[in-house]
Design an enzyme around this catalytic site. Structure first.
Site, PDB file in Angstrom:
ATOM      1  N   HIS A   1      41.631  27.061  31.216  1.00 22.88           N
ATOM      2  CA  HIS A   1      41.657  26.557  32.597  1.00 22.88           C
ATOM      3  C   HIS A   1      41.150  27.625  33.570  1.00 22.88           C
ATOM      4  CE1 HIS A   1      45.300  23.981  31.217  1.00 22.88           C
ATOM      5  NE2 HIS A   1      44.308  23.138  31.444  1.00 22.88           N
TER       6      HIS A   1
ATOM      7  N   LYS B   1      57.876  11.460  34.138  1.00 26.65           N
ATOM      8  CA  LYS B   1      57.753  12.189  32.867  1.00 26.65           C
ATOM      9  C   LYS B   1      58.237  13.615  33.035  1.00 26.65           C
ATOM     10  CE  LYS B   1      53.898   9.943  30.524  1.00 26.65           C
ATOM     11  NZ  LYS B   1      52.473  10.087  30.296  1.00 26.65           N
TER      12      LYS B   1
ATOM     13  N   ARG C   1      35.494  20.858  26.199  1.00 28.60           N
ATOM     14  CA  ARG C   1      35.639  21.708  25.011  1.00 28.60           C
ATOM     15  C   ARG C   1      34.901  21.150  23.808  1.00 28.60           C
ATOM     16  NH1 ARG C   1      41.992  21.742  25.711  1.00 28.60           N
ATOM     17  NH2 ARG C   1      41.302  19.619  26.130  1.00 28.60           N
TER      18      ARG C   1
ATOM     19  N   SER D   1      46.874  23.147  26.534  1.00 26.49           N
ATOM     20  CA  SER D   1      48.277  23.338  26.916  1.00 26.49           C
ATOM     21  C   SER D   1      49.204  22.780  25.845  1.00 26.49           C
ATOM     22  CB  SER D   1      48.560  22.644  28.252  1.00 26.49           C
ATOM     23  OG  SER D   1      47.770  23.199  29.270  1.00 26.49           O
TER      24      SER D   1
HETATM   25  O1  PNS Z   1      45.299  18.338  32.125  1.00 32.36           O
HETATM   26  P1  PNS Z   1      45.073  16.879  31.844  1.00 32.36           P
HETATM   27  O2  PNS Z   1      46.366  16.238  31.385  1.00 32.36           O
HETATM   28  O3  PNS Z   1      43.935  16.640  30.911  1.00 32.36           O
HETATM   29  O4  PNS Z   1      44.694  16.220  33.242  1.00 32.36           O
HETATM   30  C1  PNS Z   1      44.307  14.869  33.325  1.00 32.36           C
HETATM   31  C2  PNS Z   1      44.267  14.422  34.800  1.00 32.36           C
HETATM   32  C3  PNS Z   1      45.652  14.602  35.417  1.00 32.36           C
HETATM   33  C4  PNS Z   1      43.265  15.283  35.545  1.00 32.36           C
HETATM   34  C5  PNS Z   1      43.829  12.940  34.792  1.00 32.36           C
HETATM   35  O5  PNS Z   1      44.688  12.203  34.000  1.00 32.36           O
HETATM   36  C6  PNS Z   1      43.744  12.349  36.185  1.00 32.36           C
HETATM   37  O6  PNS Z   1      42.744  12.533  36.858  1.00 32.36           O
HETATM   38  N1  PNS Z   1      44.822  11.683  36.629  1.00 32.36           N
HETATM   39  C7  PNS Z   1      44.924  11.158  37.970  1.00 32.36           C
HETATM   40  C8  PNS Z   1      45.075   9.647  37.991  1.00 32.36           C
HETATM   41  C9  PNS Z   1      43.736   8.981  38.185  1.00 32.36           C
HETATM   42  O7  PNS Z   1      42.992   9.258  39.104  1.00 32.36           O
HETATM   43  N2  PNS Z   1      43.430   8.071  37.238  1.00 32.36           N
HETATM   44  C10 PNS Z   1      42.212   7.344  37.234  1.00 32.36           C
HETATM   45  C11 PNS Z   1      41.110   8.109  36.534  1.00 32.36           C
HETATM   46  S1  PNS Z   1      39.582   7.209  36.578  1.00 32.36           S
END
Ligand code: PNS
Length: 168
Positions: free
Chosen positions: A18, A42, A95, A132
């Site tokens: 990150h 969660k 990645r 993570s």
């Molecule tokens: O670190 P992660 O868990 O891979 O992060 C994923 C995250 C939180 C960036 C992604 O799930 C996200 O953008 N969530 C926000 C909700 C949202 O906008 N959903 C629609 C996506 S098109």
């Protein structure tokens, strides 16, 4: 041209992968907002306050630290967060093919909904295996995570898990 970018994620916890993407985003854009997105229903491994604290400690050493801020949002669409913070671009690391398959529909959907584009940066190959979730898993079983996460995160993992000792 937009000058403010968002680096979103769960950051539970932040890794060197990150931090590499955040630093490279800060070299490309005037300002970077690291957005910790979380689902209040969660339970995370680290609390949102802990995740923010760890990111802030980790980026303090960056030469571009003054250009990087950290915010958290619960249960929000990323495009709404972008609008709120005034960011015109999302920066994500890729990645490998798994990330590509997962990320591209979201990138297209975000652009469709709002016009906000996603810029993908190829992950540092030395960190491609670092996530993570794997960090949490191996740390919980006593493995040493030195070099995969900042020292402040390694210490926080040890504190959270309690009895871990680095591997000899
Ligand atoms: O670190 P992660 O868990 O891979 O992060 C994923 C995250 C939180 C960036 C992604 O799930 C996200 O953008 N969530 C926000 C909700 C949202 O906008 N959903 C629609 C996506 S098109």
């Amino acid at each position: 041209m937009t000058s403010r970018a968002v680096c979103p994620g769960s950051f539970d916890p932040v890794t060197h992968g990150h931090l590499d993407i955040i630093a490279r985003a800060a070299a490309l854009f005037n300002e970077v907002v690291v957005v910790v997105l979380h689902n209040p229903s969660k339970q995370g491994f680290f609390s949102v306050a802990e995740r923010i604290d760890l990111i802030e400690h980790a980026i303090a050493a960056s030469p571009r630290a003054a250009a990087i801020t950290v915010e958290s949002y619960a249960d929000r669409l990323l495009v709404d967060v972008c609008r709120e913070v005034g960011a015109g671009v999302i920066v994500k690391g890729l990645r490998g093919p798994g990330d590509y398959s997962y990320e591209t529909p979201m990138a297209r959907m975000n652009a469709h909904m709002s016009g906000v584009e996603t810029v993908f940066l190829a992950a540092d190959p030395r960190l491609e295996h670092v996530s993570s979730s794997l960090i949490r898993e191996i740390a919980t079983h006593g493995a040493d995570v030195t070099g995969m996460v900042p020292e402040v995160v390694r210490e926080a993992l040890l504190g959270k898990i309690g009895t871990l000792a680095p591997l000899e």
